[in-house]
Scaffold this motif. Sequence first.
Motif, PDB file in Angstrom:
ATOM      1  N   LEU A  75      28.053  53.790  52.526  1.00 20.90           N
ATOM      2  CA  LEU A  75      28.488  52.394  52.411  1.00 20.90           C
ATOM      3  C   LEU A  75      27.426  51.533  51.735  1.00 20.90           C
ATOM      4  N   LYS A  76      26.170  51.826  51.992  1.00 21.62           N
ATOM      5  CA  LYS A  76      25.077  51.095  51.335  1.00 21.62           C
ATOM      6  C   LYS A  76      25.130  51.331  49.823  1.00 21.62           C
ATOM      7  N   ILE A  77      25.307  52.570  49.441  1.00 19.24           N
ATOM      8  CA  ILE A  77      25.406  52.907  48.017  1.00 19.24           C
ATOM      9  C   ILE A  77      26.631  52.239  47.408  1.00 19.24           C
ATOM     10  N   ALA A  78      27.759  52.285  48.111  1.00 16.37           N
ATOM     11  CA  ALA A  78      28.991  51.676  47.606  1.00 16.37           C
ATOM     12  C   ALA A  78      28.783  50.191  47.326  1.00 16.37           C
ATOM     13  N   LYS A  79      28.117  49.511  48.238  1.00 16.49           N
ATOM     14  CA  LYS A  79      27.848  48.081  48.033  1.00 16.49           C
ATOM     15  C   LYS A  79      26.957  47.863  46.819  1.00 16.49           C
ATOM     16  N   GLU A  80      25.947  48.717  46.662  1.00 13.10           N
ATOM     17  CA  GLU A  80      25.014  48.579  45.537  1.00 13.10           C
ATOM     18  C   GLU A  80      25.704  48.731  44.184  1.00 13.10           C
ATOM     19  N   ILE A  81      26.720  49.572  44.136  1.00 13.50           N
ATOM     20  CA  ILE A  81      27.396  49.827  42.856  1.00 13.50           C
ATOM     21  C   ILE A  81      28.735  49.103  42.749  1.00 13.50           C
ATOM     22  N   ASP A  82      28.980  48.203  43.698  1.00 12.42           N
ATOM     23  CA  ASP A  82      30.189  47.379  43.699  1.00 12.42           C
ATOM     24  C   ASP A  82      31.458  48.226  43.796  1.00 12.42           C
ATOM     25  N   LEU A  83      31.413  49.243  44.643  1.00 11.87           N
ATOM     26  CA  LEU A  83      32.578  50.062  44.942  1.00 11.87           C
ATOM     27  C   LEU A  83      33.155  49.572  46.259  1.00 11.87           C
ATOM     28  N   ASP A  84      34.451  49.439  46.332  1.00 10.73           N
ATOM     29  CA  ASP A  84      35.120  48.980  47.547  1.00 10.73           C
ATOM     30  C   ASP A  84      34.691  49.860  48.722  1.00 10.73           C
ATOM     31  N   THR A  85      34.069  49.245  49.724  1.00 14.03           N
ATOM     32  CA  THR A  85      33.544  50.015  50.857  1.00 14.03           C
ATOM     33  C   THR A  85      34.650  50.625  51.703  1.00 14.03           C
ATOM     34  N   VAL A  86      35.802  49.981  51.762  1.00 13.99           N
ATOM     35  CA  VAL A  86      36.937  50.554  52.509  1.00 13.99           C
ATOM     36  C   VAL A  86      37.373  51.851  51.831  1.00 13.99           C
ATOM     37  N   PHE A  87      37.445  51.825  50.521  1.00 14.16           N
ATOM     38  CA  PHE A  87      37.801  53.024  49.760  1.00 14.16           C
ATOM     39  C   PHE A  87      36.749  54.107  49.944  1.00 14.16           C
TER      40      PHE A  87
END
Length: 108
Positions: A75-87
């Motif tokens: 989830l931390k990585i997802a936020k960093e790369i602007d990927l939907d965290t729910v996905f």
Amino acid sequence: QTCALPIWKKISYMNKNYKEKLQYCRESIDRLDSILTYTLGERFQKTKEIGKIKAKNNLPSTDKNRELKQLKRILKIAKEIDLDTVFAEKIFNLIVNEVKNNHNKMKK
């Protein structure tokens, strides 16, 4: 949007017509799909090894602490790369559930 092109390719990309841009982006997606598939294959080979170790030593197929640690990292990585965290969490859970199913099959 330029399909996350390196800076040195952006200039020539901007001069292409829409069909060329679509083709370039689709080729990039094809390459990334291949990378995802190979990466998942490698990941499942490693989890298969772990499953054998767990089955041999009568260990549970679930490690909640490990899962939580991994999910937080993902989830931390997802936020960093602007990927939907729910996905991102859905994909993570799908993979983890498949691993658990595989581990449980090994115990039988």
